[in-house]
Design a protein around this motif. Structure first.
Motif, mmCIF file in Angstrom:
data_model
loop_
_atom_site.group_PDB
_atom_site.id
_atom_site.type_symbol
_atom_site.label_atom_id
_atom_site.label_comp_id
_atom_site.label_asym_id
_atom_site.label_seq_id
_atom_site.Cartn_x
_atom_site.Cartn_y
_atom_site.Cartn_z
ATOM 1 N N THR A 1 0.847 -1.206 0.000
ATOM 2 C CA THR A 1 0.000 0.000 0.000
ATOM 3 C C THR A 1 0.874 1.245 0.000
ATOM 4 O OG1 THR A 1 -1.827 -1.108 1.141
ATOM 5 C CG2 THR A 1 -1.777 1.284 1.251
ATOM 6 N N ALA A 2 1.920 1.222 0.834
ATOM 7 C CA ALA A 2 2.824 2.371 0.894
ATOM 8 C C ALA A 2 3.607 2.539 -0.410
ATOM 9 C CB ALA A 2 3.787 2.213 2.071
ATOM 10 N N LEU A 3 4.085 1.430 -0.966
ATOM 11 C CA LEU A 3 4.897 1.496 -2.191
ATOM 12 C C LEU A 3 4.098 1.962 -3.402
ATOM 13 C CD1 LEU A 3 7.062 -1.758 -1.875
ATOM 14 C CD2 LEU A 3 7.800 0.605 -1.550
ATOM 15 N N THR A 4 2.786 1.690 -3.412
ATOM 16 C CA THR A 4 1.944 2.081 -4.550
ATOM 17 C C THR A 4 1.155 3.354 -4.271
ATOM 18 O OG1 THR A 4 0.144 0.651 -3.763
ATOM 19 C CG2 THR A 4 1.705 -0.307 -5.329
ATOM 20 N N GLY A 5 1.552 4.087 -3.236
ATOM 21 C CA GLY A 5 0.805 5.273 -2.830
ATOM 22 C C GLY A 5 0.675 6.341 -3.906
ATOM 23 N N LYS A 6 1.670 6.436 -4.800
ATOM 24 C CA LYS A 6 1.645 7.465 -5.845
ATOM 25 C C LYS A 6 0.982 6.979 -7.139
ATOM 26 C CE LYS A 6 5.786 9.860 -4.183
ATOM 27 N NZ LYS A 6 7.153 10.339 -4.521
ATOM 28 N N TRP A 7 0.661 5.703 -7.197
ATOM 29 C CA TRP A 7 0.075 5.153 -8.412
ATOM 30 C C TRP A 7 -1.380 5.580 -8.554
ATOM 31 C CZ3 TRP A 7 1.634 -0.656 -9.361
ATOM 32 C CH2 TRP A 7 3.025 -0.776 -9.299
ATOM 33 N N ASN A 8 -1.848 5.640 -9.794
ATOM 34 C CA ASN A 8 -3.275 5.822 -10.057
ATOM 35 C C ASN A 8 -4.041 4.665 -9.413
ATOM 36 O OD1 ASN A 8 -5.690 4.941 -11.884
ATOM 37 N ND2 ASN A 8 -5.378 7.093 -12.396
ATOM 38 N N ARG A 9 -5.119 4.990 -8.672
ATOM 39 C CA ARG A 9 -5.843 3.973 -7.913
ATOM 40 C C ARG A 9 -6.390 2.844 -8.805
ATOM 41 N NH1 ARG A 9 -3.997 3.898 -3.137
ATOM 42 N NH2 ARG A 9 -2.284 4.258 -4.566
ATOM 43 N N LYS A 10 -6.899 3.202 -9.976
ATOM 44 C CA LYS A 10 -7.436 2.175 -10.860
ATOM 45 C C LYS A 10 -6.338 1.257 -11.359
ATOM 46 C CE LYS A 10 -10.241 1.336 -14.968
ATOM 47 N NZ LYS A 10 -11.162 1.897 -15.975
ATOM 48 N N HIS A 11 -5.172 1.826 -11.673
ATOM 49 C CA HIS A 11 -4.056 1.008 -12.129
ATOM 50 C C HIS A 11 -3.609 0.031 -11.041
ATOM 51 C CE1 HIS A 11 -2.920 4.376 -15.224
ATOM 52 N NE2 HIS A 11 -4.027 3.721 -15.538
ATOM 53 N N VAL B 1 -3.898 8.044 6.315
ATOM 54 C CA VAL B 1 -5.119 7.270 6.531
ATOM 55 C C VAL B 1 -5.057 5.957 5.758
ATOM 56 C CG1 VAL B 1 -7.625 7.245 6.259
ATOM 57 C CG2 VAL B 1 -6.481 9.333 7.004
ATOM 58 N N ASP B 2 -4.563 5.989 4.514
ATOM 59 C CA ASP B 2 -4.430 4.762 3.720
ATOM 60 C C ASP B 2 -3.525 3.747 4.423
ATOM 61 O OD1 ASP B 2 -6.112 5.303 1.678
ATOM 62 O OD2 ASP B 2 -4.595 5.448 0.107
ATOM 63 N N VAL B 3 -2.415 4.245 4.958
ATOM 64 C CA VAL B 3 -1.471 3.368 5.647
ATOM 65 C C VAL B 3 -2.116 2.771 6.894
ATOM 66 C CG1 VAL B 3 0.758 3.249 6.831
ATOM 67 C CG2 VAL B 3 0.515 4.614 4.755
ATOM 68 N N ALA B 4 -2.838 3.602 7.649
ATOM 69 C CA ALA B 4 -3.522 3.117 8.851
ATOM 70 C C ALA B 4 -4.545 2.046 8.499
ATOM 71 C CB ALA B 4 -4.194 4.280 9.573
#
Length: 399
Positions: free
Chosen positions: A59-69, A327-330
């Protein structure tokens, strides 16, 4: 509810099927691969380890990726993992396949929960999470019983082939239904992520989640052998009982979301963990009777996964307050906590089966559920104390 939410539910159905179908196949896999029941049960634990690692790290590593991708990549990994399980030549390769699939699972439910809450009004957050997680419960109603039946009649490998087909359908559904412009917050920095791990209030919720699921999976991992060896059911009856359990779970999950919306997560979780402790303790005595065992399993299902909406919305609420930039990380760490609980519960269940009796998994699971209840009540006490302090400070400022 927005259509993107139902696209998430479709993916959750495929993922839920592969996660829980293994429970109904534990005796079948153990016999076919020539391993013990605890070794077959380890397939539940190691899948959960994959989720626990995948949720926070990926989740942390893909934090900058487009959510759909991210979603599409996860479903592609999911399909690949199930194809590997279908073709697995040995127990060790099946373990690898389960871990890979678990990695995809962890990130999906991490970002899925935050996407779901971001798509609806605040007062509907718990219900939105419940709808997404309904994919899991529908999987328990249809996917798991059907997968168990397929595994018992055509071999467990056929089950994973069917699940990979489900994953492909979910991948196509996500590509067509999920919008490209999904809401995406600023990725958390490493220091912000670390704050989640050292924030006492969030750690308490993770402990609550671990205990809540550890208690259930101490017994649930070995539900099939319990029903066969303790209650005396034929293997062919297991898929039907899993269907009964799944229907009950579906009802309980939706009710759990509504309960969390109406009463707040702490009060809802208090009710659910109390009920789980009573039911698991009762199962110790009812598993010796076919009728009583089925009734207990039916009631158990109504509460077993009803805590998901309350736990997820509670951790999001606390993260927005204490670690608003992570929040995503939590949320991802709470998905990890769910699966740490599953892993520890199934490992403990295996140790109990090895050194004690199958029936002992139930009452020991009940004790762990009581521990989850105590942590829940302590969290409620801290909430009240914080509210009282805030009110006192406001009154002093007004004066």
């Amino acid at each position: 509810m927005p259509i993107a939410l139902f696209a998430l539910t479709l993916s959750a159905f495929a993922i839920g099927t592969t996660e829980f179908v293994i429970v109904g196949l534990v005796p079948t896999i153990a016999t076919d691969l020539g391993v013990t029941l605890p070794s077959a049960g380890l397939l539940v634990s190691l899948y959960a380890v994959g989720v626990a690692v995948g949720a926070p790290v990926l989740t942390a590593l893909t934090g900058k990726w487009n959510r759909k991708h991210v979603l599409l990549s996860l479903m592609a990994l999911f399909v690949a993992g199930n194809i590997l399980a279908w073709q697995a030549p040995s127990y060790e390769s099946l373990i690898l396949a389960r871990i890979l699939t678990g990695l995809a699972h962890g990130v999906f439910f991490s970002i899925g929960s935050t996407i779901a809450t971001g798509l609806v009004a605040k007062e509907k957050e718990a219900s939105a999470i419940a709808i997404m997680f309904t994919g899991l419960t529908v999987a328990l109603v249809t996917g798991v019983p059907l997968g168990t039946w397929i595994g018992q009649n055509f071999g467990w490998r056929a089950t994973f082939l069917v699940v990979s087909a489900l994953g492909t359908l979910a991948l196509i559904g996500s590509a067509l239904l999920v919008p490209n412009n999904l809401k995406q917050g600023k990725p958390a920095t490493l220091s912000e992520q670390m704050k989640v791990l050292v924030q006492p209030r969030l750690v308490l919720v993770y402990v609550m989640t671990i205990l809540g699921y550890g208690g259930t999976f101490t017994a649930f991992t070995y539900l099939a052998p319990i029903l066969q060896e303790e209650a005396g059911f034929a293997p062919s009856a297991i898929s039907l009982i899993m269907l009964v359990y799944g229907v009950s779970v579906a009802v309980g999950n939706i009710y759990g979301g509504k309960l969390a919306d109406k009463k707040g997560p702490i009060r809802a979780l208090t009710i659910i963990f109390s009920a789980l402790a009573v039911i698991l303790f009762a199962l110790t005595f009812t598993m010796g009777s076919k009728v009583a065992a089925v009734i207990t399993v039916l009631v158990w299902g109504a509460f077993a996964f009803g805590n998901v909406p309350g736990l997820q919305v509670y951790v999001v609420q606390l993260a927005e307050k204490f670690t608003p930039n992570a929040v995503d990380v939590a949320s991802g760490l709470n998905i990890a906590a769910f699966n740490i609980g599953i892993a520890l519960g199934s490992i403990l269940g295996g140790a109990i089966v090895d050194g004690m009796q199958l029936s002992d998994t139930a009452w020991i699971g009940a004790i762990i559920s009581v521990a989850a209840l105590l942590v829940t009540r302590y969290c409620g006490y801290l909430d009240k104390r914080a509210l009282s302090t805030a009110n006192t400070a406001n009154n002093a400022t007004s004066a």
